[in-house]
Design a protein around this motif. Sequence first.
Motif, PDB file in Angstrom:
ATOM      1  N   MET A  24      53.540  40.986  16.745  1.00 41.32           N
ATOM      2  CA  MET A  24      53.348  40.783  18.181  1.00 41.32           C
ATOM      3  C   MET A  24      53.124  39.300  18.463  1.00 41.32           C
ATOM      4  O   MET A  24      52.285  38.660  17.861  1.00 41.32           O
ATOM      5  N   SER A  25      53.905  38.735  19.383  1.00 39.97           N
ATOM      6  CA  SER A  25      53.744  37.311  19.632  1.00 39.97           C
ATOM      7  C   SER A  25      52.640  37.095  20.666  1.00 39.97           C
ATOM      8  O   SER A  25      52.354  37.946  21.488  1.00 39.97           O
ATOM      9  N   GLN A  26      52.049  35.936  20.606  1.00 39.72           N
ATOM     10  CA  GLN A  26      50.971  35.584  21.532  1.00 39.72           C
ATOM     11  C   GLN A  26      51.614  35.033  22.804  1.00 39.72           C
ATOM     12  O   GLN A  26      52.379  34.078  22.739  1.00 39.72           O
ATOM     13  N   ILE A  27      51.357  35.646  23.962  1.00 35.88           N
ATOM     14  CA  ILE A  27      51.946  35.092  25.185  1.00 35.88           C
ATOM     15  C   ILE A  27      50.894  34.477  26.086  1.00 35.88           C
ATOM     16  O   ILE A  27      51.207  33.778  27.030  1.00 35.88           O
ATOM     17  N   ASP A  28      49.638  34.776  25.790  1.00 42.10           N
ATOM     18  CA  ASP A  28      48.552  34.205  26.581  1.00 42.10           C
ATOM     19  C   ASP A  28      47.289  34.235  25.715  1.00 42.10           C
ATOM     20  O   ASP A  28      47.332  34.679  24.572  1.00 42.10           O
ATOM     21  N   ASP A  29      46.194  33.759  26.270  1.00 42.65           N
ATOM     22  CA  ASP A  29      44.957  33.718  25.476  1.00 42.65           C
ATOM     23  C   ASP A  29      44.124  34.982  25.656  1.00 42.65           C
ATOM     24  O   ASP A  29      42.973  35.029  25.230  1.00 42.65           O
ATOM     25  N   LEU A  30      44.705  35.959  26.302  1.00 40.86           N
ATOM     26  CA  LEU A  30      43.956  37.199  26.530  1.00 40.86           C
ATOM     27  C   LEU A  30      43.908  38.022  25.240  1.00 40.86           C
ATOM     28  O   LEU A  30      44.766  37.867  24.364  1.00 40.86           O
ATOM     29  N   PRO A  31      42.941  38.932  25.122  1.00 36.83           N
ATOM     30  CA  PRO A  31      42.816  39.708  23.886  1.00 36.83           C
ATOM     31  C   PRO A  31      43.985  40.683  23.696  1.00 36.83           C
ATOM     32  O   PRO A  31      44.653  41.048  24.674  1.00 36.83           O
ATOM     33  N   PRO A  32      44.252  41.119  22.451  1.00 38.93           N
ATOM     34  CA  PRO A  32      45.314  42.104  22.221  1.00 38.93           C
ATOM     35  C   PRO A  32      45.066  43.367  23.048  1.00 38.93           C
ATOM     36  O   PRO A  32      43.922  43.762  23.271  1.00 38.93           O
ATOM     37  N   LEU A  33      46.154  43.996  23.449  1.00 39.36           N
ATOM     38  CA  LEU A  33      46.040  45.158  24.343  1.00 39.36           C
ATOM     39  C   LEU A  33      45.257  46.307  23.714  1.00 39.36           C
ATOM     40  O   LEU A  33      44.528  47.031  24.394  1.00 39.36           O
ATOM     41  N   ARG A  34      45.416  46.494  22.397  1.00 38.58           N
ATOM     42  CA  ARG A  34      44.664  47.586  21.747  1.00 38.58           C
ATOM     43  C   ARG A  34      43.157  47.361  21.911  1.00 38.58           C
ATOM     44  O   ARG A  34      42.413  48.312  22.144  1.00 38.58           O
ATOM     45  N   ASP A  35      42.735  46.093  21.817  1.00 38.21           N
ATOM     46  CA  ASP A  35      41.310  45.784  22.001  1.00 38.21           C
ATOM     47  C   ASP A  35      40.882  46.058  23.441  1.00 38.21           C
ATOM     48  O   ASP A  35      39.800  46.586  23.702  1.00 38.21           O
ATOM     49  N   VAL A  36      41.755  45.697  24.382  1.00 40.54           N
ATOM     50  CA  VAL A  36      41.451  45.899  25.803  1.00 40.54           C
ATOM     51  C   VAL A  36      41.251  47.393  26.074  1.00 40.54           C
ATOM     52  O   VAL A  36      40.285  47.807  26.718  1.00 40.54           O
ATOM     53  N   VAL A  37      42.167  48.191  25.544  1.00 36.44           N
ATOM     54  CA  VAL A  37      42.121  49.636  25.765  1.00 36.44           C
ATOM     55  C   VAL A  37      40.837  50.217  25.159  1.00 36.44           C
ATOM     56  O   VAL A  37      40.150  51.043  25.769  1.00 36.44           O
ATOM     57  N   GLU A  38      40.497  49.737  23.975  1.00 41.64           N
ATOM     58  CA  GLU A  38      39.300  50.256  23.308  1.00 41.64           C
ATOM     59  C   GLU A  38      38.026  49.832  24.049  1.00 41.64           C
ATOM     60  O   GLU A  38      37.156  50.653  24.336  1.00 41.64           O
ATOM     61  N   ARG A  39      37.982  48.564  24.406  1.00 44.93           N
ATOM     62  CA  ARG A  39      36.769  48.030  25.056  1.00 44.93           C
ATOM     63  C   ARG A  39      36.506  48.707  26.406  1.00 44.93           C
ATOM     64  O   ARG A  39      35.369  48.957  26.788  1.00 44.93           O
ATOM     65  N   HIS A  40      37.608  49.033  27.133  1.00 47.90           N
ATOM     66  CA  HIS A  40      37.435  49.644  28.455  1.00 47.90           C
ATOM     67  C   HIS A  40      37.549  51.170  28.408  1.00 47.90           C
ATOM     68  O   HIS A  40      37.553  51.819  29.450  1.00 47.90           O
ATOM     69  N   GLY A  41      37.668  51.730  27.212  1.00 44.10           N
ATOM     70  CA  GLY A  41      37.715  53.194  27.077  1.00 44.10           C
ATOM     71  C   GLY A  41      38.908  53.816  27.790  1.00 44.10           C
ATOM     72  O   GLY A  41      38.778  54.857  28.442  1.00 44.10           O
ATOM     73  N   LEU A  42      40.085  53.191  27.667  1.00 38.28           N
ATOM     74  CA  LEU A  42      41.261  53.676  28.408  1.00 38.28           C
ATOM     75  C   LEU A  42      42.078  54.668  27.576  1.00 38.28           C
ATOM     76  O   LEU A  42      43.244  54.434  27.255  1.00 38.28           O
ATOM     77  N   MET A  43      41.462  55.785  27.254  1.00 33.84           N
ATOM     78  CA  MET A  43      42.219  56.842  26.578  1.00 33.84           C
ATOM     79  C   MET A  43      43.301  57.329  27.535  1.00 33.84           C
ATOM     80  O   MET A  43      43.012  57.641  28.693  1.00 33.84           O
ATOM     81  N   ALA A  44      44.548  57.408  27.029  1.00 30.82           N
ATOM     82  CA  ALA A  44      45.655  57.775  27.917  1.00 30.82           C
ATOM     83  C   ALA A  44      45.487  59.192  28.448  1.00 30.82           C
ATOM     84  O   ALA A  44      45.098  60.096  27.708  1.00 30.82           O
ATOM     85  N   GLN A  45      45.785  59.366  29.729  1.00 32.23           N
ATOM     86  CA  GLN A  45      45.705  60.693  30.361  1.00 32.23           C
ATOM     87  C   GLN A  45      47.102  61.173  30.709  1.00 32.23           C
ATOM     88  O   GLN A  45      47.824  60.499  31.454  1.00 32.23           O
ATOM     89  N   LYS A  46      47.435  62.356  30.198  1.00 33.10           N
ATOM     90  CA  LYS A  46      48.774  62.900  30.404  1.00 33.10           C
ATOM     91  C   LYS A  46      49.067  63.121  31.889  1.00 33.10           C
ATOM     92  O   LYS A  46      50.163  62.841  32.373  1.00 33.10           O
ATOM     93  N   ALA A  47      48.066  63.602  32.619  1.00 36.74           N
ATOM     94  CA  ALA A  47      48.278  63.922  34.037  1.00 36.74           C
ATOM     95  C   ALA A  47      48.695  62.692  34.836  1.00 36.74           C
ATOM     96  O   ALA A  47      49.317  62.808  35.885  1.00 36.74           O
ATOM     97  N   LEU A  48      48.346  61.502  34.351  1.00 34.29           N
ATOM     98  CA  LEU A  48      48.708  60.268  35.054  1.00 34.29           C
ATOM     99  C   LEU A  48      49.960  59.634  34.448  1.00 34.29           C
ATOM    100  O   LEU A  48      50.305  58.502  34.756  1.00 34.29           O
ATOM    101  N   GLY A  49      50.635  60.367  33.563  1.00 33.30           N
ATOM    102  CA  GLY A  49      51.874  59.857  32.968  1.00 33.30           C
ATOM    103  C   GLY A  49      51.619  58.598  32.149  1.00 33.30           C
ATOM    104  O   GLY A  49      52.440  57.677  32.137  1.00 33.30           O
ATOM    105  N   GLN A  50      50.487  58.540  31.473  1.00 35.58           N
ATOM    106  CA  GLN A  50      50.126  57.295  30.773  1.00 35.58           C
ATOM    107  C   GLN A  50      50.690  57.240  29.358  1.00 35.58           C
ATOM    108  O   GLN A  50      50.265  57.978  28.465  1.00 35.58           O
TER     109      GLN A  50
END
Length: 282
Positions: free
Chosen positions: A1-27
């Motif tokens: 995965m290439s670095q496009i900005d200084d923001l954290p990797p998306l997997r970390d973002v998802v984990e930190r914010h508890g964004l477990m994908a929800q099927k009902a929202l087509g995630q």
Amino acid sequence: MSQIDDLPPLRDVVERHGLMAQKALGQNFLFDLNLTGRIARASGPLDGETVIEIGPGPGGLTRALLANGAARVIAVERDRRCLPALAEIAAHYPGRLEVVDGDALAVDLSSRLDGGQARIVANLPYNIGTPLLVGWLSLEPWPPWWRSLTLMFQREVAERIVATPEQRADYGRLAVLTGWRSEAKILFDVPRTAFVPQPKITSSVVHLVPRATPEPCDRRLLERITLAAFGQRRKMLRQSLKAVLAEPGDWIEAAGLPETARAEEIPVSGFVRLAQALAARP
Ligand code: SAM
């Protein structure tokens, strides 16, 4: 995965914010910034552009749009759990990301553009992709406020969008509306393994550009006709179009079509002529 900005990797973002994908929202999230970059660039040169994104989720595509030069991104997200993650991206790109907390089917997007135009780019939630597309293709007046649509669909839906009579099984109402008002093509496929969680089937990115001057016809008549014709797609027009006009023979002839033809054999121009001929009847 290439670095496009200084923001954290998306997997970390998802984990930190508890964004477990929800099927009902087509995630089905995209974490590969190479892929989100490819989708962003496929939408056209983004420098100075306003982009509307539907369903930014944790923001992978959003980040790619901003990193590739979009002047302004308006991102409509229904899942409030994603808002803190999106706020971090907005802080990283001051004044360039507006997050709209709402349902994309209900939000009035054009009112946010001050009369300007925008490109729409989205990895769409599969359950509202087709209604959104039909809505964008049905706007009045035409040409619309959107300059292009670059949208991820399940591949079978993408094939129905771009189909012609040569692809009989896929050709239907959606392809007629799309072909009448836009030039549409499938740009590339995205394997199911690119998403978290993985969907069951391959996806495709479709790109649509509005026709400046589609053949003139009444959209509502066109819709009535395609509803009747494809509602009984294996029947001849002289039978299927009885749902529109009790004795359709003269009308079909006036449109220059054989009444023995079936809906799936009629090109977009034929349906437009049917709508024109119906409107011209006394
Ligand atoms: N853009 C992200 C990506 O590529 O990783 C997420 C894409 S995911 C397929 C679809 C996103 O649309 C989810 O974030 C979901 O919460 C959001 N969504 C679902 N229904 C929506 C609606 N009616 N209006 C706005 N967003 C919606």
